[in-house]
Design an enzyme around this catalytic site. Structure first.
Site, PDB file in Angstrom:
ATOM      1  CD  GLU A 264      35.700  49.006  38.094  1.00  0.00           C
ATOM      2  OE1 GLU A 264      35.493  49.698  39.114  1.00  0.00           O
ATOM      3  OE2 GLU A 264      36.814  48.621  37.727  1.00  0.00           O
ATOM      4  CB  CYS A 301      37.945  48.933  41.724  1.00  0.00           C
ATOM      5  SG  CYS A 301      38.451  47.543  40.700  1.00  0.00           S
TER       6      CYS A 301
END
Length: 524
Positions: A264, A301
């Site tokens: 990720e 994020c």
């Protein structure tokens, strides 16, 4: 309690001569503990132990693994204030954030315990044989998910607990039946060792095989590269930068036996504010997004790094209000001087691009390692032409793009790389008139938010934390929630196998009483 050593299985080890310290960004000085970087031989030993452990651990029952996971959670809680203080000293984050992330971490572990105790997650499927079928007999076929093998997990810089040593990747892999080797993040090696000690205690208390977990210290790339290259490692979990994730993906792909890397790698998380919403409540939206952009010093994020609207008075008012609200928020500390330096460099590179205008930023002197938040703006045409502006600036930064019309806005969405999230801010039923926009956004993101903010990732079965590349390396899987267990398993079929030799999940009598698909019908 912190030794600075590596856990090679259940043994503390420090054979190397390379050492390093963590750093307190709030105080702008090194922490006292000295950490010993793992040697090549220690890394090999950890992988060998994990491989040996896999031979037995893959056969442990769901109930046995559930007990293990719950005791890990208990042992983490038992670390008490020592864990919270170490976390804060290595990150500059407040104690409230540390406590909240600890709560999320133990919740994840207990959620996976519940999942494997129930057992239905293996997705057992049985198609009974028809020996007298013509023109050819139908075989008896039975399928279930089985663990893939030893897994390497890389600790994340921005989540020392929830995405690191005992975070989601580790919890999911252990739940699946895979031993885990953690490459601890050097910025929070002390926090990592404390958590590793909790996992080792839990493993010993529950009779887990030695090697079911190891924790490797390293301040450079060598140990990570060695782990991903090792032929006995079968999968990798990573949360971090595109550069780091891509490097691991390339190493794994070049192996004689390529393996999956579930990385990720961040996102700019586009937000579209539709015209009526801008007109009717632009100030309210600006206030909400000023808080979202600066939350956690922008080090999530899912930080909203890109805001899109149709050029006009309403968007100008919104942009100015967002700038005004941003300036009212007190700056906060970043995780490390290196991260602060990268933020300043990325921010400067963005605002130095032609036709980019600064809306608002802090001009006052602030504390060392604190981030100066900034909002910029640019036209849709310039944004389309300059892909430098499409890249993530990790920190409290966002750029407002003034699009000429909805067609240009849709063109921008279509031109973006893959993203973790997309958000649409709408007034009443306004979004119903933008079907094409919604469809284009869906093609670029893993999660689509309506009238909210992207910051905040709920840990639940319906969460998707992933997206098209480069948000993640495999958009079919989530990094958050119990469904992330599917990354660490593979489907396996038995054909015409004697019932008494089948695993409990596939036996005729269904001794575990799990939900199974039998001849196309879900049943217990």
């Amino acid at each position: 309690m912190i030794t600075g050593k590596n856990y090679i299985g259940n043994r503390l080890s420090s054979d190397g001569d390379i050492t390093f310290k963590t750093f307190n960004p709030e105080l702008n000085l090194e922490n006292a503990n000295l950490f010993v970087q793992a040697t090549e031989q220690e890394v090999i030993k950890a992988v060998d132990l994990a491989t040996e452990a896999f031979d037995s651990y893959k056969h442990f029952s769901g109930k046995e693994k559930a007990i293990f996971l719950r005791i890990i959670a208990d042992e983490i809680e038992a670390l008490g204030e020592t864990l919270l203080q170490t976390y804060c000293s290595e990150t500059g984050l407040p104690e409230g954030r540390a406590a909240g992330e600890r709560g999320r971490t133990v919740f994840q572990l207990r959620s996976f315990a519940d999942l494997v105790e129930d057992g239905s997650w293996v997705e057992a499927s049985i198609d009974t044989g028809i020996p007298d079928r013509t023109p050819a007999p139908k075989p008896d076929l039975r399928k279930m998910n089985i663990p893939i093998g030893p897994v390497v997990v890389f600790g994340a810089s921005n989540f020392p607990l929830a995405y690191s040593t005992a975070g989601g990747d580790t919890a999911a892999a252990l739940a699946a039946g895979c031993p885990v080797i953690v490459k601890s993040h050097p910025m929070h090696a002390g926090t990592g060792e404390l958590i590793a000690s909790a996992i080792i205690k839990a493993a010993e208390k529950t009779g887990m095989p030695n090697g079911v977990f190891s924790n490797i210290n390293s301040q450079d790339y060598n140990a990570g590269q060695q782990l991903v290259s090792h032929p006995k490692v079968k999968a990798v979990g990573f949360t971090g930068s595109i550069k780091g994730g891509r490097a691991l993906l390339d190493i794994a792909a070049k192996r004689e036996e390529p393996i999956p890397v579930f990385a990720e790698m961040g996102s700019i998380n586009p937000v579209v504010v539709l015209p009526k919403a801008l007109q009717n409540r632009g100030n309210e939206i600006a206030n909400t997004y000023a808080g979202s952009i600066t939350l956690g010093t922008g080090q999530f994020c899912t930080n909203p790094g890109l805001i899109l609207g149709i050029a006009g008075e309403a968007l100008s008012n919104f942009t100015n209000e967002l700038g005004s609200k941003i300036k009212e928020i007190n700056p906060t500390c970043m995780l490390h001087p290196n991260i602060h330096g990268a933020y300043e460099k990325g921010k400067q590179q963005a605002v130095n691009q032609e036709e980019v205008m600064i809306v608002a930023g802090l001009n006052t002197e602030i504390q060392v390692n604190y981030a100066s938040q900034l909002v910029a703006t640019v036209s849709g045409k310039t944004f389309l032409e300059n892909t430098t502006l499409h890249h993530e600036v990790f920190g409290p930064f966002s750029i407002v793009v003034a699009c000429q019309n909805i067609q240009e806005l849709e063109q921008i969405i279509a031109s973006l790389e893959g993203q973790l999230t997309g958000t649409i801010i709408s007034d009443e039923n306004e979004v119903a008139d933008y079907v094409d926009l919604v469809a284009k956004m869906q093609n670029r993101v893993g999660r689509l938010i309506f009238n909210g903010v992207p910051t905040g990732v709920e840990v639940c079965p319906s969460m998707v934390h992933g997206g098209p590349y480069p948000a993640s390396t495999d958009s079919r899987f989530t990094a958050v929630g119990i469904n992330s267990i599917k990354r660490w398993v593979r489907p396996f079929s038995y054909q015409n196998w004697p019932n008494n030799l089948l695993p409990d999940e596939l036996m005729d009598e269904n001794p575990l009483q799990i939900t199974r698909l039998i001849n196309g019908e879900l049943t217990k």
